[in-house]
Enzyme design. Structure first.
Site, short mmCIF file in Angstrom:
data_model
loop_
_atom_site.label_atom_id
_atom_site.label_comp_id
_atom_site.label_asym_id
_atom_site.label_seq_id
_atom_site.Cartn_x
_atom_site.Cartn_y
_atom_site.Cartn_z
N LYS A 192 -5.82 -0.97 4.27
CA LYS A 192 -6.39 0.21 4.91
C LYS A 192 -5.60 1.47 4.61
O LYS A 192 -6.15 2.55 4.47
CB LYS A 192 -6.48 -0.01 6.42
CG LYS A 192 -7.15 1.13 7.13
CD LYS A 192 -7.97 0.68 8.30
CE LYS A 192 -8.90 1.76 8.78
NZ LYS A 192 -10.07 1.94 7.91
N TRP A 231 0.97 -6.04 0.37
CA TRP A 231 -0.17 -5.76 -0.50
C TRP A 231 0.44 -5.67 -1.90
O TRP A 231 1.21 -4.75 -2.19
CB TRP A 231 -0.82 -4.43 -0.10
CG TRP A 231 -2.02 -4.07 -0.92
CD1 TRP A 231 -3.30 -4.49 -0.73
CD2 TRP A 231 -2.06 -3.21 -2.07
NE1 TRP A 231 -4.13 -3.95 -1.67
CE2 TRP A 231 -3.39 -3.17 -2.50
CE3 TRP A 231 -1.10 -2.48 -2.77
CZ2 TRP A 231 -3.79 -2.41 -3.61
CZ3 TRP A 231 -1.50 -1.73 -3.87
CH2 TRP A 231 -2.83 -1.69 -4.27
N GLU A 268 -16.59 -2.70 -1.49
CA GLU A 268 -15.44 -3.09 -0.66
C GLU A 268 -15.66 -4.41 0.07
O GLU A 268 -14.78 -5.25 0.09
CB GLU A 268 -15.17 -2.01 0.41
CG GLU A 268 -14.45 -0.80 -0.08
CD GLU A 268 -14.30 0.24 1.03
OE1 GLU A 268 -15.32 0.65 1.61
OE2 GLU A 268 -13.16 0.62 1.33
N CYS A 326 1.75 -2.22 2.55
CA CYS A 326 2.77 -3.13 3.03
C CYS A 326 3.24 -2.63 4.39
O CYS A 326 3.36 -1.43 4.62
CB CYS A 326 3.98 -3.22 2.11
SG CYS A 326 3.56 -3.78 0.46
N LYS A 332 -18.93 1.24 -0.06
CA LYS A 332 -18.98 0.28 1.05
C LYS A 332 -19.39 -1.10 0.53
O LYS A 332 -18.80 -2.11 0.87
CB LYS A 332 -20.00 0.72 2.09
CG LYS A 332 -19.69 1.35 3.41
CD LYS A 332 -18.38 1.33 4.00
CE LYS A 332 -17.45 2.21 3.27
NZ LYS A 332 -16.20 2.56 3.64
N GLU A 344 -20.75 6.89 -1.30
CA GLU A 344 -20.14 6.18 -0.18
C GLU A 344 -20.83 4.83 0.05
O GLU A 344 -20.16 3.82 0.31
CB GLU A 344 -20.19 7.06 1.09
CG GLU A 344 -19.69 6.41 2.36
CD GLU A 344 -18.25 5.89 2.30
OE1 GLU A 344 -17.53 6.18 1.33
OE2 GLU A 344 -17.86 5.18 3.24
N ASN A 380 8.51 -1.09 1.10
CA ASN A 380 7.15 -0.57 0.93
C ASN A 380 7.27 0.60 -0.03
O ASN A 380 8.06 1.51 0.21
CB ASN A 380 6.62 -0.14 2.30
CG ASN A 380 5.35 0.70 2.22
OD1 ASN A 380 5.10 1.50 3.10
ND2 ASN A 380 4.56 0.54 1.19
N GLY A 381 6.51 0.56 -1.12
CA GLY A 381 6.59 1.65 -2.09
C GLY A 381 6.64 1.08 -3.49
O GLY A 381 6.34 -0.10 -3.72
N HIS A 438 -30.20 9.50 -18.61
CA HIS A 438 -29.34 9.83 -19.75
C HIS A 438 -28.41 8.68 -20.10
O HIS A 438 -27.25 8.89 -20.45
CB HIS A 438 -28.54 11.10 -19.45
CG HIS A 438 -29.42 12.29 -19.25
ND1 HIS A 438 -30.20 12.83 -20.25
CD2 HIS A 438 -29.72 13.01 -18.14
CE1 HIS A 438 -30.90 13.84 -19.78
NE2 HIS A 438 -30.63 13.97 -18.49
N ARG A 445 -2.22 -2.84 6.60
CA ARG A 445 -1.54 -2.24 5.45
C ARG A 445 -1.42 -3.20 4.28
O ARG A 445 -0.87 -2.86 3.23
CB ARG A 445 -0.14 -1.77 5.85
CG ARG A 445 -0.13 -0.84 7.03
CD ARG A 445 1.27 -0.56 7.44
NE ARG A 445 1.94 0.26 6.46
CZ ARG A 445 1.90 1.58 6.45
NH1 ARG A 445 1.23 2.22 7.38
NH2 ARG A 445 2.53 2.25 5.53
C1 G6P Z 1 -7.94 2.94 1.40
C2 G6P Z 1 -8.95 2.37 2.38
C3 G6P Z 1 -10.22 3.22 2.36
C4 G6P Z 1 -9.88 4.67 2.65
C5 G6P Z 1 -8.83 5.20 1.67
C6 G6P Z 1 -8.30 6.56 2.10
O1 G6P Z 1 -8.37 2.73 0.10
O2 G6P Z 1 -9.25 1.03 2.06
O3 G6P Z 1 -11.13 2.74 3.34
O4 G6P Z 1 -11.04 5.44 2.57
O5 G6P Z 1 -7.70 4.32 1.64
O6 G6P Z 1 -7.62 6.41 3.31
P1 G6P Z 1 -7.25 7.62 4.25
O7 G6P Z 1 -6.41 7.01 5.34
O8 G6P Z 1 -6.48 8.59 3.42
O9 G6P Z 1 -8.53 8.19 4.76
#
Ligand code: G6P
Length: 585
Positions: free
Chosen positions: A580, A71, A465, A2, A462, A458, A95-96, A481, A27
């Site tokens: 993000k 969010w 996401e 947020c 990706k 990773e 926010n929180g 397994h 955010r």
């Molecule tokens: C969110 C983002 C991810 C990111 C993660 C950690 O979930 O969508 O892309 O990797 O936070 O974020 P940071 O700012 O701590 O690297």
């Protein structure tokens, strides 16, 4: 998560709030709203959807206001759940998470109050409305009753031209410019307007009124603020011919990697700490967690120091064992991820030397850490992290090499990677031709061993996401397994093979999944593997030091996720449900 913006001053508040909110959409972007105080009346516009959909908000009259981009945590992203929430004399953006929501809400309901939203945040407005007198005292009293985390910006109809702020756990910056006073969740949202910026510390309050942003501690004694420096930033940096920020940011990787390589001065205080280090703990979330996993392999290989990587949200509740001479690396692009901050605080309490590995010099994480190592990724706009991952690797590999040197051990030089990244990036475009096999699939597997497994994780993140396809990263040797039962001709399998020692072992798994009908897409630096039986398509990347190979092997996985997202009609820059910067637990 947020984004919050507040303004009071000589100009109309609404356009400033909207401009700030656009810069904070990373955010959260599921709903948005603004409230402006015109005389003693609130004018409020709220909508589900993005800030650009706040029709009519720009023309709201009034010189003090608050805004929010959301969010959702409590209640669906809808107009009624969008902030600001108004009750009595108060309008609130939050926010929180209010963790004692149920008890406080029950109390309000027992008093006959009605709730207009499903949010936890509305409670703050209800509790404030009950307090008579100075709104700052009211805010302090209400905050004392809140459990959990908050950044709050508040308007009170009795005090026109004033914005009240409070912070605990979620970031909030206040600032002074020539036309007024500002508040925001993140400095770039107001840095073009405000010349002086201060980060509120946990437990602090601020009152923006007249010419002054006054900051108070928990006892409401005036304190001097924690001044920060942040360059002004556009809300929409140029795309430079690219269609999306994600793609543009991937193209920056070779430069970002080279920039983030770091020389640690011998005899610095930090190097003295490295000298004494006997254990390493790394904690992070999401993509940053995966860069931590990759670093663990390099550190153990070259330095022979035990290194463990933790998901930060787990670490904080693990009752972790922190031995003497433990170096704790908190890796976070934003430096604001709530779980990573909590893990870092806990590690510091238990005696670890906490090091922030972050992209944001003024972030909350740097305030917890004893040392800060800055990645040089530049601003990352796309929600799915790409260039920040490689920037973290460059820094963590530089750290690995320095640590090895301190111990008189030989480590490969990570700067040798920089020249091959451009070539690998160009070759990664070949994955575009693979998209038809993924776009309609039920899901995809990514397999590898050792550092290849970390990259597989990773790659699957990706894909999830941005394409919304189920993806799973799996250790190649573990498939048999149980998980092998899920493999059929509708599950593409991406296999990574960058370790000379382990490549043949990974090829065993390739044969096993191919025998069950899976189409295998092999990404490797060993040419002879490409023609092997069971390989459906292959991508050959330039050879590189195995321990550092994730910086190279991740490139085609980022490209694949991007192109599959496009094929499925998704916006790769703002995937659904995500944000993000995740500043709630
Ligand atoms: C969110 C983002 C991810 C990111 C993660 C950690 O979930 O969508 O892309 O990797 O936070 O974020 P940071 O700012 O701590 O690297």
């Amino acid at each position: 998560m947020c984004g919050i913006v507040g303004y009071c001053g000589r100009r109309a508040a609404a356009p400033i709030l909207l401009a700030g909110l656009k810069k904070l959409e990373y955010r959260g972007y599921d709903s948005a709203g603004v409230a402006v105080l015109n005389g003693t009346a609130f004018a409020v516009v709220r909508r589900a959807g993005r800030v650009s959909g706040l029709d009519g908000a720009a023309s709201l009259m009034g010189n003090a206001g608050i805004g929010h981009t959301r969010w959702a945590t409590h209640g669906a992203p809808s107009e009624r759940n969008a902030h600001p929430h108004v009750w009595g004399d108060y309008a609130v953006v939050h926010n929180g998470i209010v963790e004692n929501e149920h008890a406080l809400k029950a109390e309000c309901l027992a008093r006959g109050e009605e709730f207009l939203s499903e949010t936890d945040s509305e409670i703050v407005a209800h509790l404030l409305a009950r307090e008579a007198g100075d709104p700052l005292v009211a805010l302090r009293n209400v905050c004392a009753r809140l459990e959990g985390s908050y950044a709050l910006a508040v308007l009170c109809a009795r005090t026109p031209g004033t914005v009240y702020c409070a912070r605990r756990g979620s970031p909030l910056i206040v600032g002074r410019g020539k036309d007024g006073l500002y508040a925001a969740s993140d400095a770039p949202a107001i840095a073009t307007e405000a010349e002086e910026l201060y980060a509120l510390r946990d437990g602090e309050f601020a009152v923006l009124a007249g010419e002054e942003a006054r900051i108070f501690n928990g006892e409401l004694a005036a304190v001097s603020g924690d001044r920060i420096v942040c360059a002004a930033a556009d809300d929409a940096p140029a795309l430079d011919g690219f269609n999306h920020y994600m793609r543009k940011e991937m193209s920056e990787i070779p430069a970002v990697f080279a920039r983030s390589l770091t020389d640690f001065a011998e005899n610095s205080e930090f190097c003295k700490v490295l000298c004494q280090t006997e254990y390493i703990q790394i904690a992070a979330c999401g993509t940053a967690y995966h860069s931590g996993l990759c670093a663990k392999f390099a550190i153990e290989r070259f330095c022979r120091i035990p290194a463990e990587t933790y998901i930060a949200s787990e670490y904080r509740y693990l009752d972790p064992i922190v031995k003497e001479n433990t170096l704790f690396l908190a890796v976070s692009q934003s430096g604001e991820t709530a779980d990573t901050l909590a893990a870092a605080r806990l590690a510091a309490e238990r005696g670890a030397v906490v090091v922030a590995v972050t992209n944001v010099a003024y972030s909350s994480l740097t305030r917890i850490a004893r040392f800060t190592l800055l990645t040089q990724a530049g601003r990352e706009i796309a929600v799915a992290a790409t260039k920040s991952f490689n920037a973290q690797l460059a820094l963590l590999y530089s750290l690995t090499a320095a640590l090895a040197r301190q111990r008189g051990r030989l480590a490969a030089d990570p700067s040798a990677l920089a020249p091959i990244l451009s070539d690998a990036l160009a070759r990664s475009e070949e994955t575009r031709a693979w998209t038809p096999f993924f776009a309609g699939a039920r899901g995809a597997y990514f397999i590898g061993r050792g550092a290849d497994h970390a990259v597989a994780l990773e790659g699957s993140l990706k894909l999830k996401e941005v394409s919304y396809l189920p993806g799973e990263g799996y250790p190649a040797g573990e498939l048999k397994h149980g998980t092998l039962a899920l493999i059929d001709d509708k599950t593409p399998v991406v296999a990574l093979a960058f370790s000379e020692r382990l490549a043949e072992k990974t090829m065993n798994a390739v044969r096993e999944v191919a025998a069950r009908g899976a189409k295998v897409f092999l990404i490797t630096c060993f040419e002879e593997l490409c023609a092997r039986k069971g390989v459906f398509r292959s991508l050959l990347l330039p050879p590189c030091e195995e321990a550092y190979s994730p910086a190279v092997s991740v490139l085609p996985l980022q490209a694949l996720a991007y192109y599959v997202a496009l094929a499925r009609g998704n916006d790769p820059d703002k995937p659904r449900h995500l944000a993000k910067s995740v500043t709630v637990e």
